[in-house]
Enzyme design. Structure first.
Site, PDB file in Angstrom:
ATOM      1  N   ASP A   1       0.850  -1.194   0.000  1.00 52.54           N
ATOM      2  CA  ASP A   1       0.000   0.000   0.000  1.00 52.54           C
ATOM      3  C   ASP A   1       0.891   1.253   0.000  1.00 52.54           C
ATOM      4  O   ASP A   1       2.105   1.154   0.163  1.00 52.54           O
ATOM      5  CB  ASP A   1      -0.868  -0.053   1.267  1.00 52.54           C
ATOM      6  CG  ASP A   1      -1.959   1.005   1.276  1.00 52.54           C
ATOM      7  OD1 ASP A   1      -2.254   1.576   0.208  1.00 52.54           O
ATOM      8  OD2 ASP A   1      -2.518   1.258   2.359  1.00 52.54           O
TER       9      ASP A   1
ATOM     10  N   GLU B   1       2.651   4.944  -4.099  1.00 52.89           N
ATOM     11  CA  GLU B   1       2.638   5.850  -5.269  1.00 52.89           C
ATOM     12  C   GLU B   1       3.985   6.578  -5.499  1.00 52.89           C
ATOM     13  O   GLU B   1       4.217   6.957  -6.638  1.00 52.89           O
ATOM     14  CB  GLU B   1       1.524   6.905  -5.109  1.00 52.89           C
ATOM     15  CG  GLU B   1       0.127   6.348  -5.253  1.00 52.89           C
ATOM     16  CD  GLU B   1      -0.323   5.535  -4.029  1.00 52.89           C
ATOM     17  OE1 GLU B   1      -1.217   4.696  -4.192  1.00 52.89           O
ATOM     18  OE2 GLU B   1       0.234   5.719  -2.936  1.00 52.89           O
TER      19      GLU B   1
ATOM     20  N   ASP C   1      -9.160   3.786  -1.351  1.00 50.75           N
ATOM     21  CA  ASP C   1     -10.121   4.017  -0.262  1.00 50.75           C
ATOM     22  C   ASP C   1     -11.457   4.541  -0.787  1.00 50.75           C
ATOM     23  O   ASP C   1     -11.776   5.723  -0.611  1.00 50.75           O
ATOM     24  CB  ASP C   1      -9.524   5.012   0.744  1.00 50.75           C
ATOM     25  CG  ASP C   1      -8.217   4.512   1.336  1.00 50.75           C
ATOM     26  OD1 ASP C   1      -7.969   3.297   1.242  1.00 50.75           O
ATOM     27  OD2 ASP C   1      -7.457   5.316   1.880  1.00 50.75           O
TER      28      ASP C   1
END
Length: 629
Positions: A150, A153, A273
């Site tokens: 997670d 990026e 999310d």
């Protein structure tokens, strides 16, 4: 097995909560394959660590042994940011191996959940080796079955050039963990950091390096973050895949938030999310379809939404869609109330219905995974993939197909108990009640009943769908007898159908046909001049034969009604009355009157029960449909 159902939550504070969740799914008779931990298992949000107070290792190992013995899996999260902490082995070894992204010769400092972090540079071969070693060490500590990567990026709670503040604790341990507490200043001295355009970050017009790695930071071999930014999550997925595969030689399971062209070969994706709103439920379909087209077939959204709390009605409708995502996982935020599917009796009922069907069509889903792997075809598809000439479906993203012929038409609006669904041309059969059919001559919208616990799933004509009997866990479902559902155009006197089935043990590194480790079957059927024929052509029969899988039932839909089925033959020999095989036929009901010209037609479904056909063996069966009256 990624095609099963997954449950996760940020906020499973200790092991007993996780054990409780698994137990409650079992009590509610809702299928569950994989239980997840967000960062609750970690010591101070640090990667590859275990909180020994809330997740005592002996108890965790006993729990994992228990779930592993029945075929369940356990997956945890890791973020790329490695906590800057001189007593933390992962960080020490990272510094010693010189694995971090640099700014002016020093590891670039950022802030994520553990506080100050450095980011590994996955473009550096040394980093890949170090990462593999950390994954191996962690796996010895906790034998996880996959990793969830997670924040890759990469996400940074700060921007610019930062240093650790003197005289204050960062993070303070109170309030949300995502507020920047490092001492930072903007970097504007290069065109990489302040190019002549801005990005739109949640409505803010900001420089390109906002809340990520500074764009003039340097990767291996002098590559700038400006040029490599989009590759970060992709390169981490490749390194993680290599690390997991190196452990036991098994097929890795990785879920990644950040993706790039090619990520689908290494990782599944969830859409981040997403909110628990009707609007986000709707968006989840177009996002999933898009990712399939982008080459990331194993994709889904957080079922019932990550935040804020979903309503009971929304959660009912969401599991009816989410049960048919390629990647199907319920996941919620730390700050939201509990939303496991058993929390409401009504949602539990919808989950038993929808996931009950998912677990019956696992052979089909798994075959679609193989097709995705070998051809690039998505698992979930827009309708126009199968109906390119039917322009009415080009802009449609409120329904979707699994494979070429299984159509899901869910309710996506509050308070509705009907759904207006587009049916492309042909005959469609309700998978939950195969006597119900819809024939759409040139394509049309049909209003379907959809009470709270009902999701409409239809199978198109000319298909052979392999199914099993389902179960509470995919390992158990995979050992049940097979059934074949054959669909012809309704009432047709001439028709063809085909289907396929790929089987392996789902743990080999590669999905491929070789050396007795997998079996592939093509199924074919025809109806012509009152005779129905069904046969198979098997490649690499050994695997399926060794497993002892049998086809126990065949259902053929859409047959012209012309007397009772008779004269059953199997592999060219008549089936005698002494056998256990039974032929039955049922009238099919149509939502719209089935009319061709002025002549009304009707059709029947014929079931053949009591079969014991080895899946791995070529077979041929036929029967006659009486004499047309």
């Amino acid at each position: 097995m990624p095609t099963g159902f997954h449950q996760c939550r940020w906020g499973y504070h200790n092991l007993s909560v996780v054990e409780d969740v698994v137990e409650n799914y079992k009590k509610a008779r809702i299928p569950l394959d994989v239980i997840w931990n967000d960062d609750d298992h970690m010591d101070g949000h640090k990667d590859f660590t275990l909180n020994l107070v809330n997740y005592p290792r002996p108890k965790l190992l006993a729990f994992l042994e228990k779930i592993h013995s029945i075929g369940m899996k356990y997956i945890v999260i890791i973020d790329p940011g490695i906590g800057v902490n001189s007593s933390y082995g992962v960080y020490q070894r990272g510094i010693a191996n010189d694995v971090f992204i640099k700014y002016e010769g020093e590891p670039y400092l950022a802030q994520v959940w553990p506080g100050a972090v450095n980011f590994p540079d996955f473009l550096n071969p040394k980093t890949v080796d170090w990462w593999g070693d950390e994954v191996r060490r962690f796996h010895e500590l906790v034998p996880v079955d996959g990793l969830w990567i997670d924040m890759n990026e990469a996400s940074n709670f700060c921007s610019g050039l930062c240093k650790i503040p003197k005289g204050k604790q960062c993070p303070s341990g109170t309030g949300p963990g995502w507020v920047c507490c490092l001492d930072c200043k903007n970097i504007t001295k290069t065109r990489w950091d302040d190019p002549p355009y801005k990005i739109n970050a949640s409505g803010l017009q900001v420089p390109i390096g906002y809340k990520t790695i500074a764009t003039s930071a340097v990767h291996y071999n002098g590559v700038l973050e400006y040029d490599a930014h989009s590759l970060y999550g992709f390169s981490q997925a490749i390194a993680t895949h290599k690390a997991l595969q190196g452990l036991e030689g098994k097929r890795p399971f990785i879920l990644s938030r950040s993706t790039y062209v090619g990520s689908g070969k290494y990782a599944a994706h969830w859409t981040g999310d997403n909110k628990g709103t009707w609007e986000d439920l709707k968006y989840s379909i177009s996002t999933m379809i898009n990712f399939g087209i982008f080459g990331v077939p194993m994709v889904g959204s957080d079922i019932c939404g990550f935040y804020p709390a979903p309503t009971e009605e929304l959660c009912n409708r969401w599991i009816e869609v989410g049960a048919f995502y390629p990647f199907s996982r319920d996941h919620a935020n730390f700050y939201s109330p509990r939303q496991e599917l058993y929390q409401w009796d009504s949602v539990a009922e919808s989950a038993r219905n929808a996931l009950g069907m998912r677990y019956k069509i696992l052979p089909y889903l798994y075959t679609l995974s193989y097709e995705a792997h070998t051809t690039g075809a998505p698992i979930a598809r827009p309708l126009f993939f199968s109906f390119p000439d039917y322009t009415e479906c080009y802009g449609l993203s409120t329904q979707f197909l699994l494979g070429s012929s299984l159509m899901i038409s869910p309710v996506l609006e509050q308070g509705k108990s009907q759904v207006k669904a587009l049916f492309p041309p042909g005959s469609w059969y309700n998978l939950f009640d195969m006597t119900q059919a819809i024939t759409s001559e040139g394509g049309q919208y049909v209003t379907l009943d959809a009470p709270l616990h009902v999701v409409n799933v239809h199978l198109h004509q000319n298909t052979i769908l392999p199914m099993q009997q389902g179960g509470m866990i995919s390992k158990e479902a995979r050992m049940t007898p097979f059934a074949l559902v054959v669909t012809f155009p309704a009432g047709a006197s001439d028709g063809k159908a085909a289907g396929k089935l790929f089987l392996d043990d789902d743990e080999l590194p590669e999905m491929k046909l070789a050396s007795g480790s997998a079996t592939y079957v093509d199924f074919y059927a025809t109806v012509s001049q009152g005779t129905v024929k069904l046969w198979s052509e098997v490649q690499e029969s050994k695997f399926a034969l060794d497993k002892g899988w049998k086809i126990s039932k065949v259902a053929v839909l859409g047959l012209g009604r012309s007397g009772a089925p008779s004269a059953l033959e199997f592999d060219g020999k008549p089936v005698t009355a002494a056998s256990n095989i039974e032929l039955t036929s049922l009238e099919q009901k149509y939502l719209e009157d089935l009319q061709v010209g002025s002549e009304k037609k009707s059709s029947v479904m014929v079931e053949v029960n009591g079969l014991e056909i080895p899946v791995g063996k070529n077979f041929a069966m036929s029967w006659k449909m009486g004499i047309s009256g």
